[in-house]
Scaffold this motif. Structure first.
Motif, mmCIF file in Angstrom:
data_model
loop_
_atom_site.group_PDB
_atom_site.id
_atom_site.type_symbol
_atom_site.label_atom_id
_atom_site.label_comp_id
_atom_site.label_asym_id
_atom_site.label_seq_id
_atom_site.Cartn_x
_atom_site.Cartn_y
_atom_site.Cartn_z
ATOM 1 N N GLU A 253 -12.933 -11.324 1.348
ATOM 2 C CA GLU A 253 -13.408 -10.383 0.429
ATOM 3 C C GLU A 253 -15.297 -9.158 0.899
ATOM 4 O OE1 GLU A 253 -12.429 -13.358 0.094
ATOM 5 O OE2 GLU A 253 -11.420 -13.423 -2.033
ATOM 6 N N ALA A 254 -16.050 -11.157 1.936
ATOM 7 C CA ALA A 254 -16.770 -10.725 2.377
ATOM 8 C C ALA A 254 -16.699 -9.402 3.669
ATOM 9 C CB ALA A 254 -17.677 -11.679 2.325
ATOM 10 N N ARG A 255 -15.516 -9.863 4.149
ATOM 11 C CA ARG A 255 -15.710 -8.933 5.297
ATOM 12 C C ARG A 255 -15.141 -7.192 4.575
ATOM 13 N NH1 ARG A 255 -11.623 -11.739 8.406
ATOM 14 N NH2 ARG A 255 -12.891 -12.885 9.123
ATOM 15 N N ILE A 256 -14.777 -7.504 4.191
ATOM 16 C CA ILE A 256 -14.139 -5.818 3.146
ATOM 17 C C ILE A 256 -15.402 -5.571 2.994
ATOM 18 C CG2 ILE A 256 -12.741 -4.537 1.146
ATOM 19 C CD1 ILE A 256 -10.848 -6.935 1.408
ATOM 20 N N GLY A 257 -16.845 -5.659 2.312
ATOM 21 C CA GLY A 257 -17.180 -5.799 1.519
ATOM 22 C C GLY A 257 -18.633 -5.253 2.557
ATOM 23 N N ILE B 269 -19.881 1.520 7.337
ATOM 24 C CA ILE B 269 -19.735 2.665 7.363
ATOM 25 C C ILE B 269 -20.461 3.372 6.488
ATOM 26 C CG2 ILE B 269 -17.561 4.300 6.998
ATOM 27 C CD1 ILE B 269 -15.983 1.393 7.876
ATOM 28 N N GLY B 270 -20.351 2.820 5.008
ATOM 29 C CA GLY B 270 -21.435 3.673 3.686
ATOM 30 C C GLY B 270 -22.775 3.781 4.562
ATOM 31 N N VAL C 166 -24.166 3.687 7.318
ATOM 32 C CA VAL C 166 -23.717 4.887 8.544
ATOM 33 C C VAL C 166 -23.435 6.327 7.949
ATOM 34 C CG1 VAL C 166 -22.652 5.431 10.706
ATOM 35 C CG2 VAL C 166 -23.455 2.867 10.326
ATOM 36 N N LEU C 167 -22.486 6.476 7.723
ATOM 37 C CA LEU C 167 -22.524 7.877 6.609
ATOM 38 C C LEU C 167 -23.718 8.654 6.279
ATOM 39 C CD1 LEU C 167 -18.545 7.656 6.080
ATOM 40 C CD2 LEU C 167 -19.244 8.535 8.053
ATOM 41 N N ALA C 168 -23.848 7.541 5.464
ATOM 42 C CA ALA C 168 -25.222 8.463 4.924
ATOM 43 C C ALA C 168 -26.276 8.319 5.257
ATOM 44 C CB ALA C 168 -25.682 6.985 3.610
ATOM 45 N N ILE C 169 -26.496 7.783 7.011
ATOM 46 C CA ILE C 169 -27.771 7.999 7.363
ATOM 47 C C ILE C 169 -27.143 9.615 7.955
ATOM 48 C CG2 ILE C 169 -28.968 7.546 10.231
ATOM 49 C CD1 ILE C 169 -28.866 4.554 9.013
ATOM 50 N N ILE C 170 -25.946 9.515 9.051
ATOM 51 C CA ILE C 170 -25.191 10.957 9.229
ATOM 52 C C ILE C 170 -25.776 12.035 7.958
ATOM 53 C CG2 ILE C 170 -23.930 12.442 9.599
ATOM 54 C CD1 ILE C 170 -23.036 9.429 10.818
ATOM 55 N N GLY C 171 -25.558 11.574 7.151
ATOM 56 C CA GLY C 171 -25.769 12.804 5.772
ATOM 57 C C GLY C 171 -27.104 13.297 6.320
ATOM 58 N N TRP C 172 -28.321 11.866 5.464
ATOM 59 C CA TRP C 172 -29.648 12.090 5.695
ATOM 60 C C TRP C 172 -30.098 13.271 6.604
ATOM 61 C CZ3 TRP C 172 -33.836 12.124 8.469
ATOM 62 C CH2 TRP C 172 -34.951 11.986 7.585
ATOM 63 N N ILE C 173 -29.013 12.634 7.958
ATOM 64 C CA ILE C 173 -29.974 13.682 9.195
ATOM 65 C C ILE C 173 -29.759 15.404 8.801
ATOM 66 C CG2 ILE C 173 -29.489 14.004 11.745
ATOM 67 C CD1 ILE C 173 -29.384 10.785 12.210
ATOM 68 N N PHE C 174 -28.076 15.221 8.189
ATOM 69 C CA PHE C 174 -27.507 16.764 8.274
ATOM 70 C C PHE C 174 -28.171 17.206 6.906
ATOM 71 C CE2 PHE C 174 -24.213 19.755 5.891
ATOM 72 C CZ PHE C 174 -24.406 19.807 6.883
ATOM 73 N N SER C 175 -28.679 16.959 5.970
ATOM 74 C CA SER C 175 -29.280 17.454 4.827
ATOM 75 C C SER C 175 -31.285 17.943 5.537
ATOM 76 C CB SER C 175 -29.771 16.587 3.658
ATOM 77 O OG SER C 175 -28.287 16.107 3.274
ATOM 78 N N MET C 176 -31.603 16.759 5.885
ATOM 79 C CA MET C 176 -32.684 17.424 6.634
ATOM 80 C C MET C 176 -32.871 18.365 7.879
ATOM 81 S SD MET C 176 -35.064 15.913 5.151
ATOM 82 C CE MET C 176 -36.225 16.356 6.175
ATOM 83 N N GLY C 177 -31.928 18.638 9.060
ATOM 84 C CA GLY C 177 -31.670 19.850 9.760
ATOM 85 C C GLY C 177 -31.297 21.252 8.791
ATOM 86 N N LEU D 83 -29.525 -5.036 5.983
ATOM 87 C CA LEU D 83 -29.305 -6.405 5.511
ATOM 88 C C LEU D 83 -27.666 -6.577 5.592
ATOM 89 C CD1 LEU D 83 -31.358 -5.359 2.465
ATOM 90 C CD2 LEU D 83 -31.546 -7.122 3.941
ATOM 91 N N THR D 84 -26.556 -5.404 5.474
ATOM 92 C CA THR D 84 -25.125 -5.125 5.276
ATOM 93 C C THR D 84 -25.376 -5.631 7.120
ATOM 94 O OG1 THR D 84 -25.096 -3.514 4.589
ATOM 95 C CG2 THR D 84 -23.527 -3.891 5.750
ATOM 96 N N LEU D 85 -25.913 -5.572 8.634
ATOM 97 C CA LEU D 85 -26.060 -5.996 10.036
ATOM 98 C C LEU D 85 -26.361 -8.220 9.842
ATOM 99 C CD1 LEU D 85 -27.289 -3.336 12.087
ATOM 100 C CD2 LEU D 85 -24.811 -4.353 11.308
ATOM 101 N N LYS D 86 -26.780 -8.390 8.834
ATOM 102 C CA LYS D 86 -27.421 -9.743 7.824
ATOM 103 C C LYS D 86 -26.403 -10.557 7.458
ATOM 104 C CE LYS D 86 -30.670 -9.966 10.963
ATOM 105 N NZ LYS D 86 -31.033 -11.127 11.867
#
Length: 161
Positions: free
Chosen positions: A4-8, A14-15, A17-28, A78-81
């Protein structure tokens, strides 16, 4: 780490990382619009129909995007921790998620965000994904690693020596 924790963990990782990529795209897109084609930004309210920049809206948007980036980076940390079994990270991620939801509600109420189906869906999914870390097996694992005072990585390396 229980399944359960591994899935979360993987979904949050992934979420984020994708949100940060989306943020970069939006700012661009915004920077491209400001520098090269301001009429792209008419729909955002940053540019008037007559081509004049609305710097107050642009500055407010930039401040909002900066706060969003800080929250995304903290969520990623926090996710990495969480992978290490840190109870404090699980609790902090939960609090930060609730603060993010409250922040999106404030932006919607202020008219700075549409508050449409996408925002509601993201908020609901965030809460559901937090549940993975609070399910009984995952909860026991977090409490056990906190009580032992070691992370799973530490216990594996000491067992090999």
């Amino acid at each position: 780490m229980p399944m359960e924790a591994r899935i979360g963990y993987w979904v949050w990782l992934i979420g984020c990382v994708l949100a940060i990529i989306g943020w970069i795209f939006s700012m661009g897109v915004i920077v491209f619009g400001i520098l090269f084609n301001p009429y792209l930004l008419v729909a955002t309210g940053m540019v008037s129909f007559f081509g004049g920049f609305r710097w107050g809206v642009i500055l407010l948007f930039a401040a909002t995007m900066l706060v969003s980036l800080v929250m995304l980076v903290v969520q990623l940390y926090l996710t990495l921790k969480i992978r290490e079994g840190a109870e404090w990270a699980r609790f902090s991620l939960t609090v930060l998620t609730f603060l993010t939801i409250i922040y999106s509600i404030i932006l919607t109420a202020a008219g700075l965000e549409s508050g449409g189906a996408a925002t509601v869906t993201v908020n609901i999914l965030s809460l559901l994904l937090l549940a993975f870390f609070w399910l009984p097996k995952a909860n026991a694992w977090f409490l056990r690693t906190t009580d032992e005072g070691t992370t799973p990585v530490d216990s594996r390396s000491s067992a090999q020596h």
